[in-house]
Write an enzyme that holds these catalytic residues in place. Structure first.
Site, PDB file in Angstrom:
ATOM      1  N   CYS A 124       0.862  -1.288   0.034  1.00  0.00           N
ATOM      2  CA  CYS A 124       0.017  -0.076  -0.063  1.00  0.00           C
ATOM      3  C   CYS A 124       0.770   1.176  -0.012  1.00  0.00           C
ATOM      4  O   CYS A 124       1.837   1.289  -0.891  1.00  0.00           O
ATOM      5  CB  CYS A 124      -1.002  -0.198   1.205  1.00  0.00           C
ATOM      6  SG  CYS A 124      -2.250   1.004   1.273  1.00  0.00           S
ATOM      7  N   ASP A 186      -7.806  -4.285  -7.787  1.00  0.00           N
ATOM      8  CA  ASP A 186      -7.519  -3.488  -7.143  1.00  0.00           C
ATOM      9  C   ASP A 186      -8.212  -2.004  -7.398  1.00  0.00           C
ATOM     10  O   ASP A 186      -7.804  -1.616  -8.617  1.00  0.00           O
ATOM     11  CB  ASP A 186      -5.922  -3.215  -6.875  1.00  0.00           C
ATOM     12  CG  ASP A 186      -5.251  -2.337  -5.851  1.00  0.00           C
ATOM     13  OD1 ASP A 186      -6.213  -1.360  -5.586  1.00  0.00           O
ATOM     14  OD2 ASP A 186      -4.265  -2.484  -5.358  1.00  0.00           O
ATOM     15  N   HIS A 217      -7.220  -5.290  -3.731  1.00  0.00           N
ATOM     16  CA  HIS A 217      -6.376  -4.268  -2.822  1.00  0.00           C
ATOM     17  C   HIS A 217      -6.017  -5.169  -1.278  1.00  0.00           C
ATOM     18  O   HIS A 217      -6.876  -5.732  -0.850  1.00  0.00           O
ATOM     19  CB  HIS A 217      -6.714  -3.053  -2.390  1.00  0.00           C
ATOM     20  CG  HIS A 217      -5.678  -2.035  -1.995  1.00  0.00           C
ATOM     21  ND1 HIS A 217      -4.572  -1.806  -2.558  1.00  0.00           N
ATOM     22  CD2 HIS A 217      -5.534  -1.569  -0.686  1.00  0.00           C
ATOM     23  CE1 HIS A 217      -3.712  -0.899  -2.018  1.00  0.00           C
ATOM     24  NE2 HIS A 217      -4.362  -0.753  -0.740  1.00  0.00           N
TER      25      HIS A 217
END
Length: 267
Positions: A124, A186, A217
């Site tokens: 991330c 994602d 994600h």
């Protein structure tokens, strides 16, 4: 392999203290000593798996300007807090830090159980910071999991970072190996964004493996993943990452020759 955990409190240029956690293997007769939620349980467990393979792992606290080193909860309030810090922090502060990375690399190189061969990884926000860490010539490989904000250039205060601009300017040329890993589902990094990142790297001929997998994600996060954790895929990609680390930092094969090799067109 057994591991141990310690921490070092490093004073930054702005006077704040960055607590860097160090997770390292415990070997008899040898010395032993990120995302928007700081060093959480999933991050620490991921780092522990790397350390148990024989690596010394440093995990910086990314938001030391705003609060202490404690993990930020994965709930709605914690997510909002982490996201607000992400765009309140100066990009230059991430870079002192280049992921608070200059500090982390300096610390690792000072440890008696570190050989000075350094790689970076993160997920991330941490994936973006691991990417920026690759601008440091000491980083021999960066493995970036679902790195956010690279395609949109929205990291840091003002939401106007220069990550891809620096790639286009040649700041990654002649440096380490890069691995980019994204889930095709994602929503934080859509297809157009992934295509932009890939094209920018390929246009500069950066040695990069670009993996797109069937995942959303945060698929690595084994806690509060909101139904996205894929343990089997995580295990597979962890093995891929460790092959890169073993080849680039686990063994010293000498300096890279640097010359382009013409590939023969054979069957």
């Amino acid at each position: 392999m057994l591991i141990s955990k310690s921490h070092h409190d490093i004073t930054c240029k702005d006077g704040t203290v960055n607590r860097i956690y160090v997770i390292s293997p415990v070997i008899p007769n040898y010395p032993h000593a990120n995302e928007i939620y700081q060093v959480t349980g999933p991050v620490e467990r991921f780092a522990g798996q790397i350390a148990s393979q024989g690596y010394v792992v440093a995990c910086p606290s990314s938001f030391h300007e705003f609060e202490g080193p404690e993990a930020i909860p994965y709930d709605t309030a914690g997510t909002d807090r982490g996201n607000s810090y992400k765009i309140a922090k100066e990009v230059a502060a991430y870079d002192e830090a280049r992921l608070d990375a200059t500090l982390s690399v300096d610390l690792l190189c000072s440890l008696s159980n570190c050989n000075g061969r350094i790689a970076a990884t993160g997920m991330c926000l941490g994936g973006h910071l691991a990417f920026r860490a690759a601008f440091d010539r000491r980083i021999l490989a960066s493995v970036c999991f679902f790195a956010t904000d690279i395609h949109s250039a929205t990291l840091g205060k003002g939401k106007q970072d220069d990550t891809l601009i620096r790639v286009q300017s040649g700041d990654l040329n002649g440096k380490g190996e890069l691995v980019m890993i994204f889930g095709k589902q994602d929503t934080h990094v859509p297809r157009q964004g992934r295509d932009l990142i890939r094209k920018t790297l390929e246009d500069q001929d950066i040695p990069c493996s670009f993996l797109e997998v069937q995942a959303q994600h945060a698929f690595i996060r084994d806690e509060s993943s909101k139904g996205r954790w894929d343990a089997a895929l995580t295990k597979s990609l962890f093995g891929f990452m460790m092959e890169v680390f073993e080849r680039t930092v686990g063994r010293d094969l000498g300096s890279r020759a640097g010359a382009q090799v013409e590939i023969a067109h054979v069957c």
